[in-house]
Design an enzyme around this catalytic site. Structure first.
Site, PDB file in Angstrom:
ATOM      1  CG  ASP A 199      36.042  44.297  34.189  1.00 50.64           C
ATOM      2  OD1 ASP A 199      35.074  43.932  34.889  1.00 50.64           O
ATOM      3  OD2 ASP A 199      37.223  44.206  34.568  1.00 50.64           O
ATOM      4  CD  GLN A 202      34.866  46.078  41.873  1.00 50.80           C
ATOM      5  OE1 GLN A 202      33.965  46.409  42.644  1.00 50.80           O
ATOM      6  NE2 GLN A 202      35.743  45.142  42.181  1.00 50.80           N
ATOM      7  CE  LYS A 225      35.240  41.158  41.710  1.00 52.57           C
ATOM      8  NZ  LYS A 225      36.222  41.324  42.783  1.00 52.57           N
TER       9      LYS A 225
HETATM   10  N1  PMP Z   1      37.660  43.263  36.907  1.00 56.13           N
HETATM   11  C1  PMP Z   1      37.539  44.060  37.965  1.00 56.13           C
HETATM   12  C2  PMP Z   1      37.344  45.535  37.749  1.00 56.13           C
HETATM   13  C3  PMP Z   1      37.590  43.535  39.245  1.00 56.13           C
HETATM   14  O1  PMP Z   1      37.470  44.331  40.309  1.00 56.13           O
HETATM   15  C4  PMP Z   1      37.767  42.139  39.414  1.00 56.13           C
HETATM   16  C5  PMP Z   1      37.850  41.509  40.797  1.00 56.13           C
HETATM   17  N2  PMP Z   1      38.625  42.217  41.711  1.00 56.13           N
HETATM   18  C6  PMP Z   1      37.870  41.343  38.281  1.00 56.13           C
HETATM   19  C7  PMP Z   1      37.805  41.939  37.049  1.00 56.13           C
HETATM   20  C8  PMP Z   1      38.051  39.858  38.364  1.00 56.13           C
HETATM   21  O2  PMP Z   1      36.913  39.265  38.914  1.00 56.13           O
HETATM   22  P1  PMP Z   1      36.911  37.716  39.315  1.00 56.13           P
HETATM   23  O3  PMP Z   1      38.129  37.493  40.160  1.00 56.13           O
HETATM   24  O4  PMP Z   1      35.629  37.547  40.060  1.00 56.13           O
HETATM   25  O5  PMP Z   1      36.952  36.942  38.037  1.00 56.13           O
END
Ligand code: PMP
Length: 404
Positions: A199, A202, A225
């Site tokens: 994932d 970040q 992000k």
């Molecule tokens: N994984 C992590 C580590 C995140 O910080 C986030 C968003 N806060 C997500 C997944 C999900 O991302 P999204 O809402 O853009 O799909």
């Protein structure tokens, strides 16, 4: 490294005020602000190209298709994938993980087999596996963490058994800022013959991520992000894995031929892109990746590291400060609580001072349970933040403390 004041001028929103005070935007882990180049590319694409990709023979459709596929090449280069067949556009990290969870579990796993995740995952890397567990009878194993917010690698190794089929781990925690040793964790998984999904929500915005160097089998990230638009993201997968996996959604675009007797799916990556894609989102994400590449990912990392070190030092001077996430390997996320002040009160009062932070469980409730808390206040940095904004945060916290 780069001229921070010049960079800030690329982001018009940073010069606005809230409640008559200058905006101090410290919620970059939730979403980042957009530079002019990204916003203009959205407008330009709709004003002068807009057409459905891969469909029409007409000029605009061909041009839209060229732009879309050029964006795929920009993403490929950015993460150093081998081919554009390995780049699937999705709506974001969440959809990328849902795609893989559904496609991988339902085609590769049997009841009783296991997926390993960690105690610091975002809900989007927990719930899709739970949904598959309810459907397919798989089990979820969890890597524990220490008090500093680091994964326990010895415990990780002990979780492997012949039943383990996939590891799905966060590269950088959105709460603790911990940068997990994913390269090493991937080597360990591969030694057991197990593929790994990273994932990268970040990590992609803040550091160089090279999927070949990591030897990651899959990587998910979100455009919004990394200074791109909302509603667009990426799933990277090694070609031989994606070839083996069935489509996630079905309909137009993802087929080669359809009859009522037999449908033949399209080749990679289109097999995973059912329906009209957000081609404008993809093109604008590519402009965002161009933008951060021009500044240099190593420069961005170094700048944000300086902000983080400074913030940690200054915050620790405050009496009653408790910081969550004290790993040496830490990116620009600082989570904290002060004395008995509720995180929501702290966030609301900082907001009145123009300081935007996030409060709550940050979509990581199992991590909150691990620390025995309900939530934290979180400041998270982006490439345009300054040391003066860290000072503003510290002064703001002190003002809030005086009110209690
Ligand atoms: N994984 C992590 C580590 C995140 O910080 C986030 C968003 N806060 C997500 C997944 C999900 O991302 P999204 O809402 O853009 O799909």
């Amino acid at each position: 490294m780069f001229d921070i004041q010049k960079v800030r001028e690329d982001f018009p929103i940073l010069s606005r005020t809230v409640y008559g005070k200058p905006l101090v935007y410290l919620d970059n882990a939730a979403t980042t602000q957009k530079p002019r180049a990204v916003v203009e590319s959205i407008a330009n694409e709709y004003y002068s190209v807009n057409a459905n990709v891969h469909r029409g023979v007409h000029f605009l459709s061909q041009q839209a298709t060229e732009h879309y596929e050029a964006a795929r090449e920009t993403v490929r280069k950015f993460i150093n994938a081998r081919t554009t067949n390995e780049i699937v556009f999705t709506r974001g990290t969440t959809e990328s993980i849902n795609l893989l969870a559904s496609s991988f579990v339902e085609s590769q796993m049997k009841p009783g087999e296991e997926v390993i995740v960690s105690n610091m995952e975002h809900h989007s890397n927990i719930v899709p596996w739970q949904v598959e567990a309810a459907k397919c009878g798989i089990a979820i194993k969890v890597i524990p963490i220490n008090d500093k917010g680091e994964l326990l690698l010895d415990e990780y190794e002990k979780l492997f058994s012949p039943k383990t089929k996939l590891v799905s781990i966060v590269h950088v925690s959105n709460v603790l800022g911990t940068i997990n040793p994913v390269k090493k964790m991937i080597q360990i998984a591969h030694a057991h013959g197990v593929p790994v999904l990273v994932d990268g929500a970040q990590s992609i915005p803040h550091m160089k991520v090279d999927v070949q160097d990591l030897d990651a089998d899959f990587l998910a990230f979100s455009g919004h992000k990394v200074y791109g638009p909302t509603g667009i993201g990426v799933l990277y997968g090694k070609e031989d894995w994606l070839d083996r996996l069935p489509p996630y959604q079905s309909g137009g675009e993802m087929i080669q031929s359809v009859s009522f007797e037999k449908t033949v799916f399209n080749e990679l990556p289109f097999k995973f892109e059912a329906g009209t894609p957000d081609y404008v989102g993809s093109v604008s994400l590519a402009r965002a990746l161009d933008y951060v590449s021009a500044l240099g990912m190593d420069n961005i990392f170094a700048h944000e590291k300086e902000l983080t070190n400074y913030a940690m030092k200054r915050l620790k001077e405050i009496e009653g400060m408790r910081i969550y996430g004290e790993s040496e390997q830490k990116s620009g996320v600082v989570s904290f609580l002060v004395g008995q002040i509720h995180h929501l009160d702290m966030g609301t009062l900082l907001d009145q001072l123009g300081i935007a932070v996030r409060t709550g469980h940050h979509c990581a409730q199992p991590l909150m349970i691990r620390y025995g808390i309900e939530g934290t206040v979180r400041a998270s940095f982006g490439l345009y933040n300054t040391l003066a904004e860290v000072d503003a945060l510290v002064d703001g916290i002190k003002r809030v403390m005086k009110m209690f």
